[in-house]
Design a protein around this motif. Structure first.
Motif, mmCIF file in Angstrom:
data_model
loop_
_atom_site.group_PDB
_atom_site.id
_atom_site.type_symbol
_atom_site.label_atom_id
_atom_site.label_comp_id
_atom_site.label_asym_id
_atom_site.label_seq_id
_atom_site.Cartn_x
_atom_site.Cartn_y
_atom_site.Cartn_z
ATOM 1 N N GLY A 76 -66.512 58.708 32.797
ATOM 2 C CA GLY A 76 -65.510 59.383 33.926
ATOM 3 C C GLY A 76 -64.344 58.703 34.040
ATOM 4 O O GLY A 76 -63.716 58.975 35.150
ATOM 5 N N GLU A 77 -63.610 58.223 33.138
ATOM 6 C CA GLU A 77 -62.253 57.416 33.423
ATOM 7 C C GLU A 77 -61.350 57.805 32.157
ATOM 8 O O GLU A 77 -61.886 57.881 30.978
ATOM 9 C CB GLU A 77 -62.387 55.968 33.471
ATOM 10 C CG GLU A 77 -63.148 55.460 34.567
ATOM 11 C CD GLU A 77 -63.170 54.267 34.790
ATOM 12 O OE1 GLU A 77 -63.652 53.672 36.011
ATOM 13 O OE2 GLU A 77 -62.893 53.407 34.144
ATOM 14 N N CYS A 78 -60.156 57.796 32.348
ATOM 15 C CA CYS A 78 -59.115 57.678 31.244
ATOM 16 C C CYS A 78 -57.999 57.418 31.990
ATOM 17 O O CYS A 78 -57.682 57.313 32.999
ATOM 18 C CB CYS A 78 -59.077 59.105 30.406
ATOM 19 S SG CYS A 78 -58.440 60.420 31.365
ATOM 20 N N VAL A 79 -56.865 57.496 31.041
ATOM 21 C CA VAL A 79 -55.505 57.043 31.338
ATOM 22 C C VAL A 79 -54.662 58.277 30.466
ATOM 23 O O VAL A 79 -54.948 58.355 29.252
ATOM 24 C CB VAL A 79 -54.923 55.891 30.798
ATOM 25 C CG1 VAL A 79 -53.336 55.678 31.181
ATOM 26 C CG2 VAL A 79 -55.528 54.503 31.800
ATOM 27 N N ILE A 80 -54.033 58.933 31.241
ATOM 28 C CA ILE A 80 -52.994 60.074 30.469
ATOM 29 C C ILE A 80 -51.613 59.369 30.457
ATOM 30 O O ILE A 80 -51.165 58.857 31.473
ATOM 31 C CB ILE A 80 -52.872 61.456 31.516
ATOM 32 C CG1 ILE A 80 -54.132 61.965 31.430
ATOM 33 C CG2 ILE A 80 -51.679 62.260 30.972
ATOM 34 C CD1 ILE A 80 -54.128 63.362 32.326
ATOM 35 N N ASN A 81 -50.990 59.022 29.240
ATOM 36 C CA ASN A 81 -49.912 58.448 29.024
ATOM 37 C C ASN A 81 -48.908 59.390 28.540
ATOM 38 O O ASN A 81 -49.240 60.230 27.542
ATOM 39 C CB ASN A 81 -50.097 57.381 27.854
ATOM 40 C CG ASN A 81 -51.309 56.300 28.065
ATOM 41 O OD1 ASN A 81 -51.082 55.491 28.834
ATOM 42 N ND2 ASN A 81 -52.579 56.632 27.823
ATOM 43 N N LEU A 82 -47.483 59.207 28.709
ATOM 44 C CA LEU A 82 -46.538 60.257 28.455
ATOM 45 C C LEU A 82 -45.634 59.354 27.500
ATOM 46 O O LEU A 82 -44.916 58.844 27.587
ATOM 47 C CB LEU A 82 -45.919 60.552 29.782
ATOM 48 C CG LEU A 82 -44.409 61.583 29.514
ATOM 49 C CD1 LEU A 82 -45.007 63.021 29.106
ATOM 50 C CD2 LEU A 82 -43.713 61.524 30.519
ATOM 51 N N PRO A 83 -46.018 60.078 26.226
ATOM 52 C CA PRO A 83 -44.866 59.517 25.125
ATOM 53 C C PRO A 83 -43.638 60.131 25.073
ATOM 54 O O PRO A 83 -43.661 61.389 25.646
ATOM 55 C CB PRO A 83 -45.678 59.749 23.963
ATOM 56 C CG PRO A 83 -46.443 60.966 23.986
ATOM 57 C CD PRO A 83 -46.633 61.037 25.647
ATOM 58 N N ALA A 115 -55.031 48.480 33.402
ATOM 59 C CA ALA A 115 -55.146 49.414 34.519
ATOM 60 C C ALA A 115 -55.357 48.891 35.700
ATOM 61 O O ALA A 115 -56.322 47.958 35.649
ATOM 62 C CB ALA A 115 -55.694 50.882 34.011
ATOM 63 N N LYS A 116 -55.149 49.499 36.780
ATOM 64 C CA LYS A 116 -55.462 48.879 38.061
ATOM 65 C C LYS A 116 -56.903 49.393 38.731
ATOM 66 O O LYS A 116 -57.711 48.624 39.066
ATOM 67 C CB LYS A 116 -54.502 49.195 39.072
ATOM 68 C CG LYS A 116 -54.710 48.412 40.625
ATOM 69 C CD LYS A 116 -53.717 48.374 41.141
ATOM 70 C CE LYS A 116 -53.788 47.361 42.271
ATOM 71 N NZ LYS A 116 -53.753 48.053 43.844
ATOM 72 N N ALA A 120 -60.107 51.862 31.290
ATOM 73 C CA ALA A 120 -59.188 52.478 30.338
ATOM 74 C C ALA A 120 -58.023 51.812 30.088
ATOM 75 O O ALA A 120 -57.438 51.789 31.076
ATOM 76 C CB ALA A 120 -59.140 54.171 30.136
ATOM 77 N N PRO A 121 -57.348 51.579 28.761
ATOM 78 C CA PRO A 121 -56.218 50.748 28.772
ATOM 79 C C PRO A 121 -55.008 51.700 28.897
ATOM 80 O O PRO A 121 -55.021 53.033 28.743
ATOM 81 C CB PRO A 121 -56.298 50.169 27.330
ATOM 82 C CG PRO A 121 -57.004 51.111 26.670
ATOM 83 C CD PRO A 121 -57.940 51.748 27.661
ATOM 84 N N LEU A 122 -53.963 51.152 29.464
ATOM 85 C CA LEU A 122 -52.605 51.850 29.603
ATOM 86 C C LEU A 122 -52.078 51.488 28.330
ATOM 87 O O LEU A 122 -52.077 50.582 27.416
ATOM 88 C CB LEU A 122 -51.597 51.103 30.616
ATOM 89 C CG LEU A 122 -52.022 50.932 31.850
ATOM 90 C CD1 LEU A 122 -51.065 50.209 32.872
ATOM 91 C CD2 LEU A 122 -52.620 52.094 32.530
ATOM 92 N N ILE A 123 -51.283 52.543 27.715
ATOM 93 C CA ILE A 123 -50.333 52.404 26.408
ATOM 94 C C ILE A 123 -48.978 52.039 27.048
ATOM 95 O O ILE A 123 -48.301 52.674 27.274
ATOM 96 C CB ILE A 123 -50.369 53.839 25.490
ATOM 97 C CG1 ILE A 123 -51.797 54.273 25.316
ATOM 98 C CG2 ILE A 123 -49.634 53.410 24.317
ATOM 99 C CD1 ILE A 123 -51.987 55.531 24.442
ATOM 100 N N ALA A 124 -48.767 50.599 26.698
ATOM 101 C CA ALA A 124 -47.377 50.179 27.040
ATOM 102 C C ALA A 124 -46.177 50.740 26.579
ATOM 103 O O ALA A 124 -45.207 50.984 27.213
ATOM 104 C CB ALA A 124 -47.413 48.637 26.743
ATOM 105 N N GLU A 131 -53.388 56.780 35.575
ATOM 106 C CA GLU A 131 -55.002 56.407 35.896
ATOM 107 C C GLU A 131 -55.679 57.417 36.311
ATOM 108 O O GLU A 131 -55.259 57.805 37.449
ATOM 109 C CB GLU A 131 -55.051 54.886 36.353
ATOM 110 C CG GLU A 131 -54.418 53.758 35.957
ATOM 111 C CD GLU A 131 -54.489 52.669 36.847
ATOM 112 O OE1 GLU A 131 -55.715 52.421 37.556
ATOM 113 O OE2 GLU A 131 -53.690 51.795 36.762
ATOM 114 N N CYS A 132 -56.814 57.881 35.550
ATOM 115 C CA CYS A 132 -57.653 59.297 36.117
ATOM 116 C C CYS A 132 -59.015 58.792 36.042
ATOM 117 O O CYS A 132 -59.651 58.111 35.485
ATOM 118 C CB CYS A 132 -57.553 60.348 35.099
ATOM 119 S SG CYS A 132 -55.717 60.871 35.051
#
Ligand SMILES: Cc1cc2nc3c(=O)[nH]c(=O)nc-3n(C[C@H](O)[C@H](O)[C@H](O)COP(=O)(O)O)c2cc1C
Length: 191
Positions: A76-83, A115-116, A120-124, A131-132
């Motif tokens: 139930g979790e993910c991170v949406i990262n903006l490239p 992530a806080k 799920a990890p952040l893509i640095a 964070e979702c």
């Protein structure tokens, strides 16, 4: 000269309804990271939509054929990262392979940040990380449609308007009105 005259109406032709995505495709392309049972993964995503500002809701399609589907549904979790466009080839490569087969962070030289509020990890290397948490699963079974709440946002202040990718389908990306054709990099059958 009449300044209020409308533009000339272009002539139109019939167009397959299954291809209207070429004109309505939302942007920008994002990378969705997840973590489940000690393993991290990333998928490329173009089919998402803002649903509400507050709470901050984002709806998106995650095909059940993707390895990410099970990972994100289970946790139930993910991170949406903006490239940005600096990661164009990585965006395509990530969308061409399955996390069931490889560790995409290692394979594509990406850095996993902590992530806080989610595992799920952040893509640095991405310009922003959202964070979702899964907010509503009502449409997953029928449409593979996940509704997430963004619970924490990390954004680089500069550049204020990063150069992002917008996917038009069939290997074609739009950047601020320009186009990149990555069709040659796509696996057979991928649209
Ligand atoms: C530009 C682009 C956009 C994509 N958008 C989506 C999407 O919105 N939803 C989806 O389920 N798959 C999408 N894909 C396909 C997945 O990224 C691809 O199947 C990926 O390999 C899945 O990885 P996984 O199996 O490790 O989860 C897209 C691929 C590309 C290249």
């Amino acid at each position: 000269m009449n300044m209020s005259a409308p533009n000339a109406a272009p002539r139109k032709k019939d167009f397959p309804v299954s291809e209207v995505r070429r004109y309505l495709e939302p942007g920008p392309v994002v990378l969705v990271s997840s973590r489940c049972q000690g393993k991290s993964n990333i998928m490329t995503m173009g089919w998402h939509s803002i649903l509400e500002f507050s709470p901050s809701l984002v709806g998106c399609v995650i095909s059940s054929a993707n390895h990410s589907f099970g990972m994100i549904r289970a946790t139930g979790e993910c991170v949406i990262n903006l490239p940005t466009t600096a990661l164009t080839d990585t965006v395509v490569n990530i969308g061409n392979v399955s996390g069931a087969d490889i560790d995409k962070f290692a394979a594509f030289g990406l850095t996993a940040g902590k992530a806080k509020h989610v595992a799920a990890p952040l893509i640095a290397e991405c310009h922003a990380n959202f964070e979702c948490k899964l907010y509503d699963d009502a449409l997953i079974d029928e449409y593979n449609y996940f509704i997430f709440e963004v619970v924490k946002a990390h954004v680089a202040p500069q550049p204020e308007h990063p150069e992002t990718l917008h996917y038009k389908g069939d290997g074609i990306f739009m950047i601020s009105g320009g186009i990149i054709n990555k069709k040659a990099m796509f696996r057979p059958g991928m649209r």
